[in-house]
Design a protein around this motif. Structure first.
Motif, PDB file in Angstrom:
ATOM      1  N   UNK A 170       0.764  -1.418   0.132  1.00  0.00           N
ATOM      2  CA  UNK A 170      -0.135  -0.054   0.010  1.00  0.00           C
ATOM      3  C   UNK A 170       0.758   1.155   0.179  1.00  0.00           C
ATOM      4  N   UNK A 171       0.841   2.077  -1.104  1.00  0.00           N
ATOM      5  CA  UNK A 171       1.533   3.052  -1.236  1.00  0.00           C
ATOM      6  C   UNK A 171       0.612   4.358  -0.692  1.00  0.00           C
ATOM      7  N   UNK A 172       0.620   4.743   0.397  1.00  0.00           N
ATOM      8  CA  UNK A 172      -0.292   6.003   0.827  1.00  0.00           C
ATOM      9  C   UNK A 172       0.359   7.270   1.551  1.00  0.00           C
ATOM     10  N   UNK A 173      -0.379   8.281   1.434  1.00  0.00           N
ATOM     11  CA  UNK A 173       0.181   9.542   1.768  1.00  0.00           C
ATOM     12  C   UNK A 173      -0.859   9.873   2.965  1.00  0.00           C
ATOM     13  N   UNK A 174      -0.383  10.751   3.863  1.00  0.00           N
ATOM     14  CA  UNK A 174      -1.105  11.535   4.968  1.00  0.00           C
ATOM     15  C   UNK A 174      -1.175  12.841   4.629  1.00  0.00           C
ATOM     16  N   UNK A 175      -2.420  13.505   4.548  1.00  0.00           N
ATOM     17  CA  UNK A 175      -2.423  14.680   4.068  1.00  0.00           C
ATOM     18  C   UNK A 175      -3.371  15.436   5.013  1.00  0.00           C
ATOM     19  N   UNK A 176      -3.373  16.742   5.210  1.00  0.00           N
ATOM     20  CA  UNK A 176      -4.303  17.750   5.747  1.00  0.00           C
ATOM     21  C   UNK A 176      -3.854  19.078   5.830  1.00  0.00           C
ATOM     22  N   UNK A 177      -4.726  19.807   6.593  1.00  0.00           N
ATOM     23  CA  UNK A 177      -4.373  21.366   6.856  1.00  0.00           C
ATOM     24  C   UNK A 177      -3.218  21.540   7.870  1.00  0.00           C
TER      25      UNK A 177
ATOM     26  N   UNK B  67      -2.752  17.293  12.942  1.00  0.00           N
ATOM     27  CA  UNK B  67      -2.336  15.925  13.377  1.00  0.00           C
ATOM     28  C   UNK B  67      -1.549  15.019  12.776  1.00  0.00           C
ATOM     29  N   UNK B  68      -1.361  15.130  11.363  1.00  0.00           N
ATOM     30  CA  UNK B  68      -0.882  14.309  10.581  1.00  0.00           C
ATOM     31  C   UNK B  68       0.530  13.543  11.051  1.00  0.00           C
TER      32      UNK B  68
ATOM     33  N   UNK C  93       4.523  11.090   4.575  1.00  0.00           N
ATOM     34  CA  UNK C  93       3.863  12.053   5.615  1.00  0.00           C
ATOM     35  C   UNK C  93       4.247  13.583   4.903  1.00  0.00           C
ATOM     36  N   UNK C  94       3.133  14.415   4.518  1.00  0.00           N
ATOM     37  CA  UNK C  94       3.249  15.279   3.667  1.00  0.00           C
ATOM     38  C   UNK C  94       3.150  16.937   4.813  1.00  0.00           C
TER      39      UNK C  94
ATOM     40  N   UNK D 164      -6.835  11.559   4.646  1.00  0.00           N
ATOM     41  CA  UNK D 164      -7.114  12.895   4.916  1.00  0.00           C
ATOM     42  C   UNK D 164      -7.386  13.066   6.442  1.00  0.00           C
ATOM     43  N   UNK D 165      -6.622  13.790   7.202  1.00  0.00           N
ATOM     44  CA  UNK D 165      -6.778  13.998   8.529  1.00  0.00           C
ATOM     45  C   UNK D 165      -7.610  15.279   8.848  1.00  0.00           C
ATOM     46  N   UNK D 166      -8.436  15.396   9.751  1.00  0.00           N
ATOM     47  CA  UNK D 166      -9.562  16.509   9.893  1.00  0.00           C
ATOM     48  C   UNK D 166      -9.176  16.958  11.516  1.00  0.00           C
ATOM     49  N   UNK D 167      -9.232  18.165  11.916  1.00  0.00           N
ATOM     50  CA  UNK D 167      -9.353  18.591  13.138  1.00  0.00           C
ATOM     51  C   UNK D 167     -10.696  18.315  13.494  1.00  0.00           C
TER      52      UNK D 167
END
Length: 682
Positions: free
Chosen positions: A10-17, A21-22, A80-81, A103-106
Motif C-alpha cells: 500500500x503506497x499511501x500518503x497522510x495529508x491535511x491542513x 495532527x498528520x 507524511x506530507x 485525509x486528517x481533519x481536526x
C-alpha cells in the motif's frame, strides 16, 4: 531481494491542513506496526518523520518524509506530507505517485482551507481516500459536524466506519457492531467487546448511513438493506472497498492520535480498503513519436519511472522515484526524455530504501515501489526515467508560480559564488523556489510561496551550508490588466540593416485592446484585414505579427510586470510590398499594442489570498476592525462555542507580518491560514 507481492503493498500518503495532527498520527501508525519502538511527539521536537532541524524548531512538517510499516502481512509505504500552504508542492508531487491517501481533519474545525487544496489535488489524481477525524477528545469536537463539513466543503460522500466515544477512550466499530477500547501506556492494547443495545441506539443512525452507502455499490446488499436485513460484516467490507476504490464513498474513522485512540482500526482499513499498485489504473505515457501508451505494473516490461523529488542528502544529490514498470538495479543506465525531444542518458549508481532520514541499500527497485536513487545529476522533479531502448514520457508534475520575493545577498562578498551554487541546488530540490536578478537594479531576488517558505530557506542556508546572508523586505509579485478598451494605429518606417545592406522597412497596423473577465487569461487574435486586398500575409509575416503582440504581454505599461485578463485584436495590417518584412511587422505591432495599452488605463493586480482567521469570540470586534483596515473583503463569520472563524479575501502584501499582529490582538490565542486565490485589483 525477491520480487515483492504487490497485492500486499500500500503506497499511501497522510495529508491535511496544518496542525490537524498528520505527523502525530503517523508516529502512532509506525509505533503500532512495530516500525518504531518509541513514539516521538511533534511538540517535543522528537517526531521521527520531522527530522529537519527547521521542522523541529517550528513544530511543523516542511518536507515530505517516506517510510515503511508492516501490518497484518502487508507492507505500507507511508508518506507524511506538509500541511502548510507554503509547501503545497510537496503534497502535489507526493499525490502524483501515491495509490491512496488518508485525509486528517481536526474534530473541532472540520474541513479547513488547506484541506480543500489537498482534496483538489487528490481529485486531480483520482486517489481513493479515507478520512481520520482527529482530536475528538478536545472541547468542541463534533463528529457529525465534521462529517457535514466533508459533504458541504469537499462535495464528498463521508461514510462513518468508527464512531468516537472520547470520554470512555473507546470507539464503536459499526461494521462489526463492537466497542474497541485502547489501553496500555501507549494505547497499544485493543480490547474488543460487543456493543450493548443502549449504546447501539445512540449510533445506529451512523450504521444506517453506512449500509445505504455500501448498498449503492452492491446490488445484493441493496436488496438486503431495503428488506431491513443486516448484511454479514465481510460482505460490507467487500462492498465498502469497491465503493472506496471507485470514489463513490470515503470511509471515515475517528479518534485522537495524541491520546492513542482509534489508530489501529484505521490501519486495518488501510489494508482492507485502500488499493495496492495492482488495483490502480495504468498510467498514461507518450512515446517519442507522440502515440499514447498505457503503463501497467509489470516487472518484466521495459522500465518506466517518475522522478518526483530531488533532495540533497549529506550534501549529495539524490532523487526519489516511483517505479511504475520494470525493475531498476544499481548500475543501470536510464534515459531522461527532454522537452526538445533529446534523450539524456545517466547511470544510477545506488538504489536505497528510505526510512525518514535513514537509507538502506537495495539490490533492485521493482514496479509499484518508491525508491531513492543516487548518481543522477540531471534528473529533476517530473522527469521520466525509462529504458533507453523504449523511450516514453509520463505526465509531469504541476508547479505553481511564486508569489513573494526577498532580496538576498551574502554577508561577505567572498561567498558570492558559493551562494549561487547553493541556491541552484535548493532550486533543484524545490520547483516553487526561484532565484532571479532584478533587471533595473541588479538586485538578486529569492522568490517563493510565502513568508515561511522564504524564512525556512534562509535558515537552511545558515545551518546546513554555513552561509550568512542579508535579506531585504519581502516584495509581492504583481500582475497588470486594463480597465477600458482602447485602439491604436501606428505607421512604422525605418531604415534597417538587412544582410548588411541598409534597407527601408515599412508597415501600418491598427490594434484594439480590451479587458476580459477576471481569471480568463490572455487572448491574442491575429486574423487582420489586409490592405491592399490583393496582398496576403506569408507565414513568417503572420508569425511576426503574433510575436509582436505576445511580446507585450510580458511587460505591462504601469509596473513592467506580466499582463493578464487582456485581449489583443490585430484588426488591420497594411503591407508595402517587399518593405513589409517580418521585422517591420513585429516592431509595428509592438508599438501599436504598447500605445493602446497606455490609453486603456492600466490596473495593478495583487495576489489575493483566501484567508481564514480563527480567534476567541471575545476578540471578534478588534480583529474585524484590523482586517477592514487591511481592506479585507469579509465573506463569512461563524461562531462555534466560543471560537469564531472569519473567512475573507485579503491582498498578500497586507498580510505580511500578520502572524505577530493576530497573536498580539488575541493574547496568543488566534491563528490564521491563507491560500492563493487569484490576482485581482485591490
Amino acid at each position: 531481494m525477491k520480487t515483492p507481492n504487490l497485492s500486499n503493498v500500500r503506497n499511501i500518503g497522510i495529508v491535511a491542513h496544518v496542525d490537524a495532527g498528520k505527523t502525530t498520527l503517523t508516529e502512532r501508525m509506525l509505533f503500532y506496526t512495530g516500525a518504531l519502538h518509541k513514539i516521538g511527539e511533534v511538540h517535543d521536537g522528537h517526531a521521527h518523520m520531522d527530522y529537519l532541524d527547521e521542522e523541529r524548531a517550528h513544530g511543523i512538517t516542511i518536507t515530505t518524509a517516506v517510510t515503511k510499516a508492516p501490518w497484518e502481512g502487508h507492507e505500507i509505504q507511508l508518506v507524511d506530507t506538509p500541511g502548510h500552504v507554503d509547501f503545497t508542492i510537496e503534497v502535489e508531487r507526493s499525490m502524483r505517485v501515491l495509490d491512496g491517501c488518508i485525509v486528517v481533519l481536526d474534530g473541532v474545525r472540520g474541513v479547513e482551507p488547506q484541506t480543500e487544496t489537498v482534496w483538489r489535488q487528490r481529485n486531480r489524481f483520482t486517489l481513493p481516500a479515507l478520512f481520520f477525524i482527529n482530536k475528538m477528545d478536545r472541547p468542541g469536537a463534533n463528529f457529525q459536524r465534521a462529517l457535514q463539513s466533508i459533504r458541504d466543503r469537499l462535495g464528498a460522500v463521508p461514510v462513518p466506519v468508527t464512531v468516537p466515544l472520547p470520554d470512555r477512550n473507546e470507539v464503536v466499530s459499526l461494521i462489526d457492531r463492537s466497542v474497541l477500547r485502547f489501553s496500555g501506556t501507549q494505547g497499544e492494547h485493543v480490547e474488543v467487546s460487543p456493543c450493548d443495545e443502549t449504546l447501539w441506539t445512540t449510533v445506529s443512525h451512523y450504521h444506517e448511513n453506512l449500509l445505504y452507502a455500501v448498498a449503492e455499490a452492491d446490488e445484493e446488499l441493496e436488496d438486503l438493506v431495503l428488506c431491513g436485513e443486516t448484511p454479514q460484516p465481510e460482505a460490507v467490507w467487500r462492498a465498502l472497498r469497491f465503493a472506496t476504490l471507485s470514489g463513490r464513498a470515503h470511509p471515515c474513522f475517528a479518534g485522537s492520535a495524541l491520546h492513542n485512540q482509534g489508530v489501529q482500526p484505521l490501519l486495518d482499513a488501510v489494508v482492507r480498503l485502500l488499493p495496492s499498485p495492482l488495483d490502480r489504473p495504468p498510467s498514461l505515457a507518450q512515446r517519442a513519436d507522440g502515440t499514447p501508451e498505457n503503463v501497467a505494473v509489470d516487472a518484466e516490461a521495459p522500465l518506466a519511472a517518475l522522478a518526483f523529488k530531488v533532495q540533497l542528502w549529506e550534501g549529495r544529490r539524490h532523487v526519489f522515484a516511483r517505479i511504475y514498470r520494470g525493475v531498476l538495479h544499481p548500475g543501470d543506465t536510464v534515459a531522461i526524455p527532454q522537452a526538445s525531444g533529446e534523450l539524456v542518458e545517466e547511470r544510477v549508481a545506488r538504489v536505497f530504501d528510505v526510512d525518514a532520514n535513514k537509507r538502506s541499500r537495495l539490490d533492485a527497485a521493482y514496479a509499484g515501489q518508491i525508491a531513492l536513487l543516487a548518481g543522477l545529476r540531471h534528473a529533476t522533479t517530473g522527469d521520466t526515467l525509462c529504458n533507453p531502448e523504449h523511450p516514453l514520457t509520463l505526465a509531469r508534475i504541476e508547479t505553481r508560480e511564486p508569489v513573494l520575493s526577498l532580496a538576498i545577498e551574502p554577508a561577505s562578498s567572498r561567498d558570492e559564488e558559493k551562494l549561487l551554487d547553493v541556491l541552484d541546488k535548493l532550486q533543484q530540490e524545490d520547483p516553487t523556489l526561484r532565484v532571479e536578478t532584478e533587471p533595473d537594479t541588479g538586485q538578486r531576488l529569492l522568490r517563493g510561496m510565502g513568508e515561511l517558505h522564504l524564512q525556512i530557506v534562509v535558515e537552511r542556508l545558515e545551518r546546513e551550508f554555513l552561509l550568512r546572508v542579508l535579506t531585504g523586505r519581502p516584495a509581492v509579485a504583481l500582475r497588470e490588466s486594463i480597465a477600458d478598451q482602447a485602439s491604436a494605429e501606428v505607421m512604422f518606417e525605418r531604415t534597417m540593416e538587412v544582410d548588411h545592406v541598409p534597407t527601408v522597412v515599412k508597415a501600418r497596423v491598427r490594434v484594439v485592446v480590451r479587458p476580459v473577465k477576471r481569471l480568463s487569461g490572455t487572448e491574442v487574435t491575429t486574423t487582420p484585414k489586409v490592405v491592399p486586398e490583393s496582398a496576403t500575409l506569408s507565414d513568417p509575416q503572420r508569425e511576426a505579427i503574433e510575436t509582436g503582440a505576445t511580446d507585450l504581454l510580458l511587460s505591462g505599461p504601469k509596473e513592467n510586470v506580466p499582463l493578464q485578463d487582456v485581449a489583443i485584436d490585430i484588426e488591420e495590417v497594411e503591407l508595402f510590398g517587399h518593405a513589409s518584412r517580418p521585422e517591420a511587422l513585429r516592431a509595428c505591432v509592438s508599438l501599436a499594442v504598447r500605445k493602446a495599452l497606455l490609453d486603456a488605463k492600466g490596473v495593478v493586480l495583487h495576489p489575493i489570498m483566501r484567508t481564514e482567521v480563527v480567534i476567541p469570540e471575545e476578540n471578534l470586534g478588534t480583529v474585524l476592525g484590523d482586517l477592514q483596515a487591511r481592506h479585507a473583503l469579509i465573506l463569512d463569520t461563524q461562531t462555534l462555542d466560543d471560537i469564531t472563524t472569519i473567512t475573507c479575501d485579503v491582498a498578500l502584501d497586507k498580510l505580511l507580518g500578520y502572524t505577530t499582529t493576530i497573536r498580539s490582538l488575541t493574547h496568543g490565542r488566534g491563528q490564521f491560514s491563507m491560500l492563493f486565490d487569484r490576482f485581482d485589483a485591490v
